[in-house]
Design a protein around this motif. Structure first.
Motif, PDB file in Angstrom:
ATOM      1  N   ARG A   1       0.829  -1.217   0.000  1.00 14.86           N
ATOM      2  CA  ARG A   1       0.000   0.000   0.000  1.00 14.86           C
ATOM      3  C   ARG A   1       0.857   1.259   0.000  1.00 14.86           C
ATOM      4  NH1 ARG A   1      -3.489  -2.811   3.285  1.00 14.86           N
ATOM      5  NH2 ARG A   1      -2.326  -2.197   5.138  1.00 14.86           N
ATOM      6  N   ARG A   2       1.897   1.231   0.849  1.00 14.98           N
ATOM      7  CA  ARG A   2       2.721   2.441   1.010  1.00 14.98           C
ATOM      8  C   ARG A   2       3.618   2.721  -0.187  1.00 14.98           C
ATOM      9  NH1 ARG A   2       6.773   2.173   4.114  1.00 14.98           N
ATOM     10  NH2 ARG A   2       6.659  -0.003   4.771  1.00 14.98           N
ATOM     11  N   ARG A   3       4.233   1.672  -0.723  1.00 11.28           N
ATOM     12  CA  ARG A   3       5.338   1.892  -1.651  1.00 11.28           C
ATOM     13  C   ARG A   3       5.058   1.538  -3.107  1.00 11.28           C
ATOM     14  NH1 ARG A   3      10.107   3.358   0.943  1.00 11.28           N
ATOM     15  NH2 ARG A   3      10.392   4.357  -1.068  1.00 11.28           N
ATOM     16  N   ILE A   4       4.037   0.741  -3.370  1.00 12.46           N
ATOM     17  CA  ILE A   4       3.831   0.261  -4.740  1.00 12.46           C
ATOM     18  C   ILE A   4       2.543   0.789  -5.348  1.00 12.46           C
ATOM     19  CG2 ILE A   4       3.624  -1.785  -6.204  1.00 12.46           C
ATOM     20  CD1 ILE A   4       6.408  -1.527  -4.894  1.00 12.46           C
ATOM     21  N   ASP A   5       1.456   0.704  -4.596  1.00 13.62           N
ATOM     22  CA  ASP A   5       0.161   1.099  -5.154  1.00 13.62           C
ATOM     23  C   ASP A   5       0.221   2.533  -5.684  1.00 13.62           C
ATOM     24  OD1 ASP A   5      -0.869  -1.325  -4.541  1.00 13.62           O
ATOM     25  OD2 ASP A   5      -2.055  -0.672  -2.809  1.00 13.62           O
ATOM     26  N   GLY A   6      -0.302   2.709  -6.876  1.00 10.26           N
ATOM     27  CA  GLY A   6      -0.388   4.053  -7.443  1.00 10.26           C
ATOM     28  C   GLY A   6       0.900   4.568  -8.052  1.00 10.26           C
ATOM     29  N   LYS A   7       1.945   3.723  -8.142  1.00  9.17           N
ATOM     30  CA  LYS A   7       3.229   4.188  -8.681  1.00  9.17           C
ATOM     31  C   LYS A   7       3.262   4.139 -10.208  1.00  9.17           C
ATOM     32  CE  LYS A   7       5.258   5.542  -5.007  1.00  9.17           C
ATOM     33  NZ  LYS A   7       6.114   4.751  -4.134  1.00  9.17           N
ATOM     34  N   GLY A   8       2.222   3.580 -10.813  1.00 10.95           N
ATOM     35  CA  GLY A   8       2.176   3.574 -12.278  1.00 10.95           C
ATOM     36  C   GLY A   8       3.167   2.609 -12.878  1.00 10.95           C
ATOM     37  N   ASP A   9       3.691   2.959 -14.053  1.00  9.31           N
ATOM     38  CA  ASP A   9       4.523   1.990 -14.779  1.00  9.31           C
ATOM     39  C   ASP A   9       6.014   2.235 -14.597  1.00  9.31           C
ATOM     40  OD1 ASP A   9       5.054   4.105 -16.686  1.00  9.31           O
ATOM     41  OD2 ASP A   9       3.054   3.698 -17.471  1.00  9.31           O
ATOM     42  N   ARG A  10       6.416   3.109 -13.679  1.00 12.60           N
ATOM     43  CA  ARG A  10       7.849   3.253 -13.385  1.00 12.60           C
ATOM     44  C   ARG A  10       8.279   2.303 -12.286  1.00 12.60           C
ATOM     45  NH1 ARG A  10      10.280   8.178 -13.623  1.00 12.60           N
ATOM     46  NH2 ARG A  10      11.925   7.192 -12.419  1.00 12.60           N
ATOM     47  N   LEU A  11       7.343   1.869 -11.449  1.00 10.76           N
ATOM     48  CA  LEU A  11       7.677   0.925 -10.382  1.00 10.76           C
ATOM     49  C   LEU A  11       6.524  -0.057 -10.216  1.00 10.76           C
ATOM     50  CD1 LEU A  11       9.607   0.028  -8.108  1.00 10.76           C
ATOM     51  CD2 LEU A  11       8.297   1.508  -6.574  1.00 10.76           C
ATOM     52  N   ARG A  12       6.814  -1.297 -10.545  1.00 12.82           N
ATOM     53  CA  ARG A  12       5.808  -2.334 -10.364  1.00 12.82           C
ATOM     54  C   ARG A  12       6.349  -3.401  -9.429  1.00 12.82           C
ATOM     55  NH1 ARG A  12       2.366  -3.290 -15.901  1.00 12.82           N
ATOM     56  NH2 ARG A  12       1.685  -1.135 -16.106  1.00 12.82           N
ATOM     57  N   MET A  13       5.553  -4.413  -9.187  1.00  8.74           N
ATOM     58  CA  MET A  13       5.968  -5.424  -8.211  1.00  8.74           C
ATOM     59  C   MET A  13       5.584  -6.820  -8.678  1.00  8.74           C
ATOM     60  SD  MET A  13       5.270  -5.397  -4.112  1.00  8.74           S
ATOM     61  CE  MET A  13       5.305  -6.930  -3.177  1.00  8.74           C
ATOM     62  N   GLN A  14       6.435  -7.775  -8.318  1.00  2.00           N
ATOM     63  CA  GLN A  14       6.150  -9.198  -8.487  1.00  2.00           C
ATOM     64  C   GLN A  14       6.468  -9.879  -7.166  1.00  2.00           C
ATOM     65  OE1 GLN A  14       8.983 -10.258 -11.568  1.00  2.00           O
ATOM     66  NE2 GLN A  14       7.527  -9.835 -13.199  1.00  2.00           N
TER      67      GLN A  14
END
Ligand code: ZN
Length: 498
Positions: free
Chosen positions: A185-198
């Motif tokens: 929630r804090r670091r990934i959500d809403g970051k768009g396509d510059r920062l994603r997560m797996q």
């Protein structure tokens, strides 16, 4: 004025950029290759691809004459945190690596060490034209470590995917921790396509399938899973079968190495639409298995490329392309020789390997609608390979072959990420290398002190395997001399006189 503020004046965000007169490898099947081509970038997007384009007033012109313009490269598997110990494991096997990180020393790395490695790896990536990197971050013992990883990725203007992992914990446990959900929630959500997560974890093949909970977490958080699969001595067909039987193999799953698997496993991967991440330099050196592209094509499994870790080898995709093409062809020749046949026509082409390094990576990440080719409307992630000082940049006859076998990271002239110039005329723009240099120096000093001088040296210089010498029927065999020729100096001295 400092260099960094001078850079910012020269490349203000939002200023359009046009590359003029390049050999453009669009990797877009409908556009192909364009000689004498221009590419216009407006905002964060490719605006136009063509010849002698009309551009808006104030556009920055980059002369790409004698250069090759290609999409930013995509590395689908890097342990970026390990860059803090760049080159340390040059003589390792996979066993040495497991002993070092999994059994002995992985636990000593603090959040600031993760930060240091990631920062240097992120800079190294964009410097080499790798505009998107999957950070397979399996040193995240706590969410403070994960915060540090993201802090570094956000400090550098590249495109990153944090593959969250923790080699010292059980993935079915740490994915359930409240702080893990909070981190997303804090670091990934809403970051768009510059920062994603797996989600990054391996499947042991334990019949009880304890990883089930981790796959369920991935589904709950809508995260793709990336897993080391088909790694000799570590992961095998049982893991693939369990994943498949439980319905966890999906088109977003990435199988790293996928080297020592049976036909049945490759069929399951192909049937569920998954992608391979092939790290040829890694597989050739560490021993996961033979780089598998020569087998993957028989099942129609899509390929992306990766460099795995700079603790051993290089971190640029020129090396990945070259080693992958070489390994693939070597294997085709050897298989033919076993049948007493000669390979007359090469199957794998340089163009295909350049496509794997760009569009193949974007497809593996489910980002091919955004990146991976020079297509009007896509994000502007671009690499200009041009070096007027180099005797290797002419003649430019076969541009794909030139990228794979002739060019290197030193020829990366300009890099654009998300429409922003981050490297120009072979120099990083607005990036302070000294911050990374100092952070990494602190980590090296700390790790060396924690380990102690003896363990540090022993880990860097593992014992050498002994060669079994053959007696030569044509002459008296001088064992000591033969060992010395192998570089076994100490062994030669210790060898008894026979
Ligand atoms: Zn790996």
């Amino acid at each position: 004025m400092s260099q960094i503020s001078a850079d910012n004046d020269r490349f203000p965000p939002g200023r359009p950029v046009v590359f003029r007169n390049a050999t453009v490898l669009t990797i877009d099947p409908s556009l192909g290759m364009l000689e004498g081509g221009d590419v216009l970038v407006v905002g964060d997007r490719v605006e136009a691809v063509g010849r002698q384009l009309t551009v808006p007033d104030g556009t920055m012109e980059i002369d790409a004459t004698n250069g090759i313009l290609m999409p930013g490269m995509v590395d689908t598997h890097r342990h970026m945190w390990q860059t803090a110990l760049r080159g340390f494991g040059a003589d390792w096997t996979l066993t040495n690596y497991f002993q070092f990180y999994y059994l002995n020393w992985g636990k000593i790395f603090r959040p600031e060490d993760i930060y240091a490695g990631n920062l240097l790896a992120a800079i190294e990536a964009i410097d080499a034209g790798v505009t998107t990197t999957v950070d397979w971050s399996h040193g995240l013992q706590t969410t403070e470590h994960a915060d540090a990883a993201v802090d570094a990725l956000e400090a550098i203007p590249g495109r990153f995917v944090l593959a969250y992992g923790n080699l010292l914990g059980a993935p079915w446990q740490w994915t359930k921790a409240p702080e893990f959900a909070d981190f997303i929630r804090r670091r990934i959500d809403g970051k768009g396509d510059r920062l994603r997560m797996q989600l990054a974890f391996d499947v042991t093949g334990d019949p009880a399938f304890p990883e089930k909970g981790a796959f369920e977490a991935a589904r709950e958080f809508n995260l793709p899973v990336t897993t080391h699969a088909g790694v000799w001595g570590a992961t095998n067909d049982n893991g693939i079968r369990l994943m498949h039987e439980h319905g966890f193999m999906t088109p977003s799953t990435i199988y790293v190495h996928a080297a020592t698997l049976s036909e049945d496993s490759y069929q399951r991967i192909a049937a569920t639409g998954g992608h391979a991440s092939v790290s040829s330099e890694s597989e050739q050196n560490a021993g996961q298995g033979y780089p598998p592209t020569w087998r993957l094509r028989r099942y129609g499994i899509p390929v992306s490329l990766s460099m795995d870790t700079s603790v051993w080898w290089s971190g640029d995709l020129f090396s990945a392309m070259r080693s992958t093409l070489s390994a693939d062809r070597a294997r085709e020749h050897l298989e033919a020789h076993k049948r007493n046949e000669t390979v007359v026509l090469s199957h794998l082409r340089a163009e295909q390997v350049v496509t794997w390094a760009t569009l193949g990576g974007a497809q593996a990440l489910g980002m091919d609608n955004l990146i991976g080719s020079i297509t009007p409307g896509k994000k502007a992630d671009l690499v200009l390979v041009k070096n007027d000082q180099s005797p290797v940049m002419f003649p430019l006859l076969h541009p794909y072959g030139h990228i794979v076998f002739q060019a290197g990271r030193g020829d990366v002239h300009t890099v654009v990420v998300d429409g922003r110039v981050v490297k120009y005329e072979h120099r990083l723009v607005g990036i302070d290398l000294n911050t990374a240099r100092q952070a990494v120096a602190r980590t090296v000093e700390y790790a060396r002190t924690q380990m102690g001088e003896q363990a540090w040296n022993a880990a860097m210089n593992p014992e050498k395997a002994v060669v079994e010498l053959r007696d030569n029927p044509y002459t008296y065999t001088d064992q000591a001399r033969a060992r010395a020729a192998q570089g076994d100096g100490a062994a030669a001295q210790a060898a008894p006189q026979e």
